[in-house]
Design a protein around this motif. Structure first.
Motif, PDB file in Angstrom:
ATOM      1  N   MET A 132      -1.720 -29.827 -29.581  1.00 36.10           N
ATOM      2  CA  MET A 132      -1.103 -29.768 -28.273  1.00 36.10           C
ATOM      3  C   MET A 132      -1.548 -28.455 -27.600  1.00 36.10           C
ATOM      4  O   MET A 132      -1.483 -27.394 -28.199  1.00 36.10           O
ATOM      5  N   SER A 133      -1.949 -28.557 -26.357  1.00 32.10           N
ATOM      6  CA  SER A 133      -2.425 -27.382 -25.628  1.00 32.10           C
ATOM      7  C   SER A 133      -1.254 -26.472 -25.257  1.00 32.10           C
ATOM      8  O   SER A 133      -0.090 -26.881 -25.255  1.00 32.10           O
ATOM      9  N   GLU A 134      -1.604 -25.221 -24.922  1.00 29.79           N
ATOM     10  CA  GLU A 134      -0.585 -24.251 -24.520  1.00 29.79           C
ATOM     11  C   GLU A 134       0.156 -24.737 -23.274  1.00 29.79           C
ATOM     12  O   GLU A 134       1.385 -24.638 -23.191  1.00 29.79           O
ATOM     13  N   ARG A 135      -0.595 -25.284 -22.352  1.00 30.69           N
ATOM     14  CA  ARG A 135       0.008 -25.770 -21.094  1.00 30.69           C
ATOM     15  C   ARG A 135       0.979 -26.921 -21.345  1.00 30.69           C
ATOM     16  O   ARG A 135       2.080 -26.969 -20.788  1.00 30.69           O
ATOM     17  N   ARG A 136       0.572 -27.849 -22.200  1.00 30.88           N
ATOM     18  CA  ARG A 136       1.428 -29.001 -22.519  1.00 30.88           C
ATOM     19  C   ARG A 136       2.667 -28.554 -23.311  1.00 30.88           C
ATOM     20  O   ARG A 136       3.771 -29.063 -23.083  1.00 30.88           O
ATOM     21  N   THR A 137       2.475 -27.621 -24.220  1.00 28.91           N
ATOM     22  CA  THR A 137       3.603 -27.093 -24.992  1.00 28.91           C
ATOM     23  C   THR A 137       4.614 -26.446 -24.054  1.00 28.91           C
ATOM     24  O   THR A 137       5.823 -26.686 -24.169  1.00 28.91           O
ATOM     25  N   LEU A 138       4.121 -25.645 -23.115  1.00 29.11           N
ATOM     26  CA  LEU A 138       5.002 -24.992 -22.147  1.00 29.11           C
ATOM     27  C   LEU A 138       5.744 -26.024 -21.305  1.00 29.11           C
ATOM     28  O   LEU A 138       6.944 -25.872 -21.034  1.00 29.11           O
ATOM     29  N   ARG A 139       5.055 -27.094 -20.926  1.00 29.66           N
ATOM     30  CA  ARG A 139       5.710 -28.151 -20.143  1.00 29.66           C
ATOM     31  C   ARG A 139       6.855 -28.777 -20.936  1.00 29.66           C
ATOM     32  O   ARG A 139       7.951 -28.990 -20.408  1.00 29.66           O
ATOM     33  N   TRP A 140       6.646 -29.067 -22.228  1.00 30.23           N
ATOM     34  CA  TRP A 140       7.694 -29.677 -23.048  1.00 30.23           C
ATOM     35  C   TRP A 140       8.853 -28.719 -23.309  1.00 30.23           C
ATOM     36  O   TRP A 140      10.011 -29.129 -23.389  1.00 30.23           O
ATOM     37  N   ILE A 141       8.536 -27.438 -23.414  1.00 31.58           N
ATOM     38  CA  ILE A 141       9.609 -26.443 -23.543  1.00 31.58           C
ATOM     39  C   ILE A 141      10.479 -26.490 -22.289  1.00 31.58           C
ATOM     40  O   ILE A 141      11.711 -26.535 -22.369  1.00 31.58           O
ATOM     41  N   ARG A 142       9.833 -26.495 -21.144  1.00 35.07           N
ATOM     42  CA  ARG A 142      10.571 -26.498 -19.883  1.00 35.07           C
ATOM     43  C   ARG A 142      11.367 -27.787 -19.689  1.00 35.07           C
ATOM     44  O   ARG A 142      12.483 -27.753 -19.161  1.00 35.07           O
ATOM     45  N   ILE A 143      10.820 -28.892 -20.118  1.00 32.07           N
ATOM     46  CA  ILE A 143      11.564 -30.156 -20.036  1.00 32.07           C
ATOM     47  C   ILE A 143      12.809 -30.082 -20.926  1.00 32.07           C
ATOM     48  O   ILE A 143      13.908 -30.452 -20.509  1.00 32.07           O
ATOM     49  N   SER A 144      12.641 -29.583 -22.147  1.00 33.35           N
ATOM     50  CA  SER A 144      13.778 -29.468 -23.078  1.00 33.35           C
ATOM     51  C   SER A 144      14.853 -28.544 -22.526  1.00 33.35           C
ATOM     52  O   SER A 144      16.046 -28.870 -22.567  1.00 33.35           O
ATOM     53  N   ILE A 145      14.439 -27.408 -22.001  1.00 34.87           N
ATOM     54  CA  ILE A 145      15.404 -26.465 -21.426  1.00 34.87           C
ATOM     55  C   ILE A 145      16.067 -27.074 -20.195  1.00 34.87           C
ATOM     56  O   ILE A 145      17.270 -26.928 -19.984  1.00 34.87           O
ATOM     57  N   GLY A 146      15.284 -27.786 -19.383  1.00 35.23           N
ATOM     58  CA  GLY A 146      15.842 -28.451 -18.199  1.00 35.23           C
ATOM     59  C   GLY A 146      16.906 -29.475 -18.566  1.00 35.23           C
ATOM     60  O   GLY A 146      17.947 -29.564 -17.901  1.00 35.23           O
ATOM     61  N   VAL A 147      16.657 -30.237 -19.636  1.00 34.23           N
ATOM     62  CA  VAL A 147      17.644 -31.216 -20.102  1.00 34.23           C
ATOM     63  C   VAL A 147      18.923 -30.498 -20.543  1.00 34.23           C
ATOM     64  O   VAL A 147      20.035 -30.924 -20.206  1.00 34.23           O
ATOM     65  N   LEU A 148      18.762 -29.416 -21.270  1.00 35.45           N
ATOM     66  CA  LEU A 148      19.917 -28.642 -21.722  1.00 35.45           C
ATOM     67  C   LEU A 148      20.689 -28.074 -20.526  1.00 35.45           C
ATOM     68  O   LEU A 148      21.917 -28.169 -20.466  1.00 35.45           O
ATOM     69  N   MET A 149      19.967 -27.526 -19.558  1.00 33.98           N
ATOM     70  CA  MET A 149      20.614 -26.971 -18.361  1.00 33.98           C
ATOM     71  C   MET A 149      21.340 -28.063 -17.579  1.00 33.98           C
ATOM     72  O   MET A 149      22.455 -27.852 -17.097  1.00 33.98           O
ATOM     73  N   LEU A 150      20.716 -29.210 -17.450  1.00 31.69           N
ATOM     74  CA  LEU A 150      21.353 -30.325 -16.738  1.00 31.69           C
ATOM     75  C   LEU A 150      22.658 -30.723 -17.427  1.00 31.69           C
ATOM     76  O   LEU A 150      23.682 -30.935 -16.772  1.00 31.69           O
ATOM     77  N   GLY A 151      22.634 -30.802 -18.758  1.00 30.30           N
ATOM     78  CA  GLY A 151      23.853 -31.124 -19.500  1.00 30.30           C
ATOM     79  C   GLY A 151      24.945 -30.099 -19.275  1.00 30.30           C
ATOM     80  O   GLY A 151      26.124 -30.447 -19.105  1.00 30.30           O
ATOM     81  N   LEU A 152      24.576 -28.824 -19.254  1.00 32.72           N
ATOM     82  CA  LEU A 152      25.559 -27.771 -19.000  1.00 32.72           C
ATOM     83  C   LEU A 152      26.136 -27.869 -17.595  1.00 32.72           C
ATOM     84  O   LEU A 152      27.348 -27.725 -17.398  1.00 32.72           O
ATOM     85  N   VAL A 153      25.280 -28.127 -16.612  1.00 27.60           N
ATOM     86  CA  VAL A 153      25.754 -28.238 -15.222  1.00 27.60           C
ATOM     87  C   VAL A 153      26.687 -29.437 -15.077  1.00 27.60           C
ATOM     88  O   VAL A 153      27.766 -29.336 -14.487  1.00 27.60           O
ATOM     89  N   VAL A 154      26.293 -30.576 -15.636  1.00 27.36           N
ATOM     90  CA  VAL A 154      27.141 -31.773 -15.545  1.00 27.36           C
ATOM     91  C   VAL A 154      28.478 -31.526 -16.250  1.00 27.36           C
ATOM     92  O   VAL A 154      29.542 -31.852 -15.711  1.00 27.36           O
ATOM     93  N   SER A 155      28.430 -30.924 -17.439  1.00 30.84           N
ATOM     94  CA  SER A 155      29.678 -30.609 -18.152  1.00 30.84           C
ATOM     95  C   SER A 155      30.533 -29.655 -17.337  1.00 30.84           C
ATOM     96  O   SER A 155      31.764 -29.806 -17.295  1.00 30.84           O
ATOM     97  N   GLY A 156      29.908 -28.689 -16.705  1.00 35.50           N
ATOM     98  CA  GLY A 156      30.661 -27.730 -15.898  1.00 35.50           C
ATOM     99  C   GLY A 156      31.284 -28.358 -14.676  1.00 35.50           C
ATOM    100  O   GLY A 156      32.484 -28.211 -14.425  1.00 35.50           O
ATOM    101  N   VAL A 157      30.483 -29.075 -13.921  1.00 36.70           N
ATOM    102  CA  VAL A 157      30.981 -29.662 -12.670  1.00 36.70           C
ATOM    103  C   VAL A 157      32.088 -30.682 -12.943  1.00 36.70           C
ATOM    104  O   VAL A 157      33.074 -30.746 -12.212  1.00 36.70           O
ATOM    105  N   THR A 158      31.953 -31.441 -14.012  1.00 40.72           N
ATOM    106  CA  THR A 158      32.967 -32.457 -14.308  1.00 40.72           C
ATOM    107  C   THR A 158      34.235 -31.872 -14.919  1.00 40.72           C
ATOM    108  O   THR A 158      35.230 -32.588 -15.054  1.00 40.72           O
ATOM    109  N   ALA A 159      34.239 -30.593 -15.258  1.00 41.41           N
ATOM    110  CA  ALA A 159      35.472 -29.977 -15.770  1.00 41.41           C
ATOM    111  C   ALA A 159      36.428 -29.597 -14.640  1.00 41.41           C
ATOM    112  O   ALA A 159      37.608 -29.387 -14.887  1.00 41.41           O
ATOM    113  N   PHE A 160      35.938 -29.513 -13.403  1.00 41.93           N
ATOM    114  CA  PHE A 160      36.820 -29.159 -12.284  1.00 41.93           C
ATOM    115  C   PHE A 160      37.846 -30.252 -11.970  1.00 41.93           C
ATOM    116  O   PHE A 160      39.033 -29.977 -11.916  1.00 41.93           O
TER     117      PHE A 160
END
Length: 169
Positions: free
Chosen positions: A1-29
């Motif tokens: 896997m290339s450096e660029r592709r690895t970085l893309r998958w890291i960002r996708i994984s972090i984005g999924v985690l961030m999305l889950g945190l935002v959804v969990s946060g917003v729905t707690a109100f």
């Protein structure tokens, strides 16, 4: 896997985690409204026949939230802070989204936090009288959150090695 592709998958994984945190946060109100809606939906579905104890628990929590909100609405301030904490933690992941190698500690913190959900749910859930099935649902948030966090961590370590090899050449 290339450096660029690895970085893309890291960002996708972090984005999924961030999305889950935002959804969990917003729905707690709006917890009270969400529980009233969930109760209504459950009663209008076959779930009320298949899982009557689960529906009874949702009803009990919805009733408790309505009662507390009517008499002591300031108690919901605690869940507002819970929601805010989820949103703040999501913001912290902007660092590794930009530079995961430099901010790998944030990803490691995310994994540790996800693992910490398990004992918290079991200990606090037992103390507070939360049914085991509901504790398992709470634990699943930590397990589900750990997946993209661990993926990001492993890929970040790989990216770090790739960059070290490139620098050595």
């Amino acid at each position: 896997m290339s450096e660029r592709r690895t970085l893309r998958w890291i960002r996708i994984s972090i984005g999924v985690l961030m999305l889950g945190l935002v959804v969990s946060g917003v729905t707690a109100f709006p917890l009270r409204l969400e529980l009233e809606f969930a109760s209504s939906v459950l009663h209008d579905s076959p779930v009320s026949v298949w899982l009557p104890d689960a529906v009874g628990w949702v009803d009990r929590v919805a009733d408790a939230l309505s009662d507390v909100d009517a008499r002591y609405s300031f108690i919901a301030y605690g869940t507002d802070w819970l929601a805010f904490a989820h949103l703040v933690i999501a913001v912290v992941f902007i660092g590794p989204l930009i530079d995961p190698v430099r901010n790998i500690w944030v990803i490691q913190f995310g994994v540790i936090a996800c693992v910490g959900v398990v004992p918290l749910a079991l200990i606090a859930g037992s103390i507070r009288g939360i049914p085991l099935g509901w504790q398992l649902i709470d634990i699943s948030f930590g397990v589900v959150g750990a997946v993209p966090a661990v993926v990001a961590w492993r890929l970040t370590r790989r990216l770090e090695r790739m960059r070290a090899q490139t620098a050595a050449v």
